[in-house]
Design an enzyme around this catalytic site. Structure first.
Site: not given
Length: 330
Positions: A59, A143
């Protein structure tokens, strides 16, 4: 709440369930914000009682982690729950870009490099802890291993299990948009928690049989993310220009959301309130996580979380064919 869910999220639980702060917007996903706005948003979340924060190196190339770390630095460590992710190492680009090429409005000085090896996840966690200014995280997710290569999920979980055994993290799991393969890792006892984005909402119950039911059976906690379907369910009256699953909403999906909004309005419940409440009805779902990019969005999400949703609304949604009866306990 199951035993593992209580262990992981008990201190983040409110009377209406666990609302998690999704950290992608703090990484300037799709649009930029400055540090001052990020700080105000996080302070409002804390003041409103939010105690679960989720982030990832992905992010904003570490920006989300740095901002969350700055906001939590002076908070008592035993009063909040934090999760981050591993699998994408951040390495320098040989030729920096003016802007990141993966959806975040940040300088493209770094690139993401897949690595689910023991060495890779240890490095990822170490670097995340540095950005977060913390000694530990509560949950470490692999992830998006489904986007890497075949077998990446099991390799990642084996690597994460070593960190858990060493006491460096309390719980491990997978954070993903895809349901494929999750039932197997749940049944094989390889995960404590699954973060599933965009696959369990008022508009998509794909995960009900393949993820949530096995998770319930085996005591695995589920965090439902993307419950607003990346925008379409975030307003009381769905906008025609709204996105669904990161793309412009198709006409059929837009119409379906509109009909659900009308049913919600008949019961005096805003559509976003029903969208937040729906996943929490399933016993496997321990928390919902929502991206927030302003104090106003924090206030709105907390208001929706506290909205009482009558059973009659769920009955009408079942009768209309929008959700299965089993998903709402009918």
């Amino acid at each position: 709440m199951t035993a593992i869910a209580d262990r992981l999220f008990g201190r983040a639980r409110s009377a209406h369930g666990v609302l998690g702060f999704g950290g992608a917007p703090l990484g300037n996903f799709a649009a930029a914000m400055d540090d001052e706005q990020a700080g105000r948003t996080l302070r409002r979340a804390w003041a409103g009682g939010i105690r679960y924060f989720d982030t990832a190196p992905h992010y904003g190339l570490g920006l989300s982690e740095r901002r969350i770390g700055a906001a939590l630095r002076d908070r008592p460590r035993d009063e909040f729950v934090i999760s981050t992710k591993a699998g994408r190492l951040l390495v320098p680009r040989d030729r920096p870009l003016a802007q990141d090429d993966d959806g975040f409005v940040v300088p493209g000085t770094l690139r993401r490099q897949w690595d689910f090896t023991v060495t890779g996840v240890e490095r990822s966690l170490r670097e995340s802890l540095g950005r977060l200014a913390l000694d530990s995280v509560d949950i470490l997710f692999a992830h998006d291993p489904d986007q890497a290569w075949a077998g990446a999920a099991r390799q990642a979980l084996a690597s994460l299990a070593r960190l858990r055994s060493a006491g460096l993290v309390s719980a491990i799991g997978i954070g993903t948009n895809a349901t494929a393969g999750l039932e197997g890792v749940i049944r094989d006892g390889l995960v404590d928690v699954i973060m599933l984005a965009n696959r369990y909402s008022l508009l998509d119950q794909e995960a009900l049989g393949s993820v949530l039911e096995p998770a319930r059976e085996h005591g695995v906690a589920v965090v439902a993310a993307g419950v607003f379907a990346t925008g379409l369910l975030s307003t009381a009256h769905p906008r025609r220009d709204a996105t669904y699953d990161y793309r412009p909403a198709p006409a059929g999906v837009l119409g379906r959301a509109g009909r659900m909004a009308e049913i919600c309005a008949d019961h005096g419940v805003p559509l976003p309130a029903a969208a937040l409440a729906f996943p929490l009805l399933h016993p496997a779902v321990a928390a919902v996580a929502v991206g927030m990019r302003s104090p106003h969005e924090v206030d709105e999400d907390l208001r929706h979380l506290c909205t009482d949703v009558p059973a009659a609304l769920w009955r009408d949604l079942v009768a209309g064919g929008f959700v299965p009866a089993g998903a709402v306990g009918l």
